[in-house]
Design a protein around this motif. Structure first.
Motif, short mmCIF file in Angstrom:
data_model
loop_
_atom_site.label_atom_id
_atom_site.label_comp_id
_atom_site.label_asym_id
_atom_site.label_seq_id
_atom_site.Cartn_x
_atom_site.Cartn_y
_atom_site.Cartn_z
N ARG A 1 1.30 -8.44 0.43
CA ARG A 1 1.62 -9.16 1.67
C ARG A 1 2.86 -8.65 2.39
NH1 ARG A 1 2.33 -15.53 1.97
NH2 ARG A 1 4.43 -14.91 2.58
N TYR A 2 3.67 -7.86 1.69
CA TYR A 2 4.89 -7.37 2.34
C TYR A 2 4.58 -6.19 3.24
CZ TYR A 2 6.14 -10.12 -1.69
OH TYR A 2 6.19 -11.12 -2.62
N LYS A 3 5.44 -6.05 4.26
CA LYS A 3 5.18 -4.98 5.23
C LYS A 3 5.64 -3.62 4.72
CE LYS A 3 4.77 -7.14 9.70
NZ LYS A 3 5.55 -7.81 10.73
N PHE A 4 4.70 -2.78 4.36
CA PHE A 4 4.98 -1.40 3.97
C PHE A 4 4.04 -0.50 4.74
CE2 PHE A 4 6.61 -3.52 0.12
CZ PHE A 4 7.81 -2.84 -0.06
N ARG A 5 4.48 0.74 4.99
CA ARG A 5 3.62 1.68 5.71
C ARG A 5 2.58 2.29 4.78
NH1 ARG A 5 7.95 3.66 9.15
NH2 ARG A 5 7.88 2.35 11.00
N THR A 6 3.00 2.54 3.50
CA THR A 6 2.08 3.22 2.58
C THR A 6 2.07 2.53 1.22
OG1 THR A 6 3.82 4.64 1.69
CG2 THR A 6 2.65 5.47 3.63
N ASP A 7 1.02 2.81 0.46
CA ASP A 7 0.93 2.25 -0.90
C ASP A 7 2.04 2.80 -1.78
OD1 ASP A 7 -1.28 0.79 -0.23
OD2 ASP A 7 -2.73 2.23 -1.02
N LEU A 8 2.45 4.04 -1.51
CA LEU A 8 3.50 4.66 -2.31
C LEU A 8 4.83 3.92 -2.09
CD1 LEU A 8 3.24 7.06 -4.20
CD2 LEU A 8 4.37 8.46 -2.46
N ALA A 9 5.11 3.56 -0.84
CA ALA A 9 6.32 2.79 -0.53
C ALA A 9 6.25 1.43 -1.21
CB ALA A 9 6.45 2.62 0.98
N ARG A 10 5.08 0.86 -1.24
CA ARG A 10 4.88 -0.44 -1.89
C ARG A 10 5.09 -0.34 -3.41
NH1 ARG A 10 2.49 -4.57 0.59
NH2 ARG A 10 1.66 -3.15 2.14
N GLU A 11 4.62 0.79 -3.94
CA GLU A 11 4.75 0.99 -5.38
C GLU A 11 6.23 1.06 -5.80
OE1 GLU A 11 2.02 3.87 -6.87
OE2 GLU A 11 2.84 3.84 -8.90
N ALA A 12 7.09 1.53 -4.90
CA ALA A 12 8.53 1.59 -5.20
C ALA A 12 9.07 0.18 -5.46
CB ALA A 12 9.29 2.26 -4.06
N LEU A 13 8.53 -0.80 -4.76
CA LEU A 13 8.93 -2.19 -5.01
C LEU A 13 8.51 -2.61 -6.42
CD1 LEU A 13 9.75 -5.16 -4.31
CD2 LEU A 13 7.48 -5.42 -3.27
N VAL A 14 7.27 -2.26 -6.77
CA VAL A 14 6.76 -2.61 -8.11
C VAL A 14 7.66 -1.95 -9.17
CG1 VAL A 14 4.77 -2.49 -9.67
CG2 VAL A 14 4.40 -2.85 -7.22
#
Ligand code: AMP
Ligand code: MN
Ligand code: MN
Ligand code: MN
Length: 276
Positions: free
Chosen positions: A193-206
């Protein structure tokens, strides 16, 4: 077995009393339920009492707002001690933050030519202390300024929208620590649900969540499309996490699933329930 590890009551931005959330869960055939109100532990004791009398398993919880860079991230804490002093103290602080933020949001609306919106929020929700943007959204709908919550967030309240006011929530590693110190399991809520441009950027949160000591990841959620479950499943396996699932129930509505009605977890994944 239906499980729901993410629900809200009117102790935060839900429509129903904590006991009523439990009753609804029973009606929906849920046998394991967690109450996870935003930044408060208030509803847990009443809900637990009701769950005991209705014969379902109850897990006390919370959904902590925290900062990660410029984003506001939600981490649920499952099986936290509802009477934990430190966590309750943080909730008190957050309550004040929310009050101050509400006044500032009201000011933004005034500048936009929409006066008295905080007054209307207080009139519509006289019992609510823990004022959320969702309450502002409801007031905007009441005034017919927007058609629905989504429009309220898109036009006014969402990140970087004209009435958006960032808040100094605790930082993500601190939120993880607080939950663990209160005996709980930290779970990264609705990761898609968070605003990220790419899955890779999102994975950095994980990755950061894992580094901070995070344990669980919501693989299926009423707040994210089941389309994303496969990616979340990959992250669970890649980072040795445990899968969680929840409806993110707030109210009965056509747009959102009922309690326990989110997509079930895929078979064979380690589940946070194994840790309780
Ligand atoms: P707050 O905790 O005050 O920042 O408010 C966020 C709450 O607003 C969330 O917990 C949701 O229940 C609700 N909400 C509804 N639509 C949105 C949206 N598009 N973006 C963020 N929050 C939303
Ligand atoms: Mn909410
Ligand atoms: Mn959330
Ligand atoms: Mn939630």
């Amino acid at each position: 077995m239906k499980i729901d590890l993410h629900t809200h009551s009117w102790e935060s931005d839900g429509d129903f009393a904590p006991e009523k959330v439990v009753d609804l869960a029973v009606e929906c055939g849920v046998s394991v339920l967690a109450l996870t109100d935003h930044d408060t532990l208030q509803g847990n004791l009443a809900a637990r009492k009701e769950a005991v009398s209705r014969g379902i398993r109850f897990i006390p919880g919370i959904e902590l707002s925290c900062n990660w860079g410029k984003l506001c991230i939600h981490i649920t804490g499952l099986k936290v001690d509802p009477e934990d002093k430190t966590l309750n103290a943080i909730c008190e602080k957050t309550l004040k933050l929310r009050e101050e933020r509400a006044v500032e949001i009201d000011r933004r609306f005034q500048k936009l030519g929409i006066a008295g919106i905080l007054d209307l929020v207080k009139q519509m929700f006289p019992e609510v202390e823990n004022i959320s943007r969702a309450h502002f959204a409801r007031a905007l709908i009441e005034r017919a300024i927007v058609k629905n919550e989504q429009q309220a967030f898109d036009r006014y309240l969402g990140t970087n929208a004209p009435a958006y006011v960032p808040a100094a929530w605790v930082e993500l590693p601190e939120a993880v620590k607080l939950i663990k110190a209160a005996g709980g399991i930290p779970v990264l809520a609705h990761p898609m649900r968070y605003k990220f441009r790419t899955d890779l950027a999102r994975e950095a949160l994980v990755q950061d969540f894992v580094e901070a000591g995070g344990i669980g990841l919501e693989v299926t959620s009423g707040s994210q499309s089941p389309h994303y479950s496969a990616l979340c499943e990959q992250w669970v396996r890649r980072y040795g996490l445990y899968a969680s699932t929840g409806s993110d129930f707030h109210r009965i509505s056509k747009e959102r699933p009922m309690i326990g009605a989110q997509t079930p977890l895929p078979e064979g994944l380690p589940c946070v329930l194994e840790l309780f």
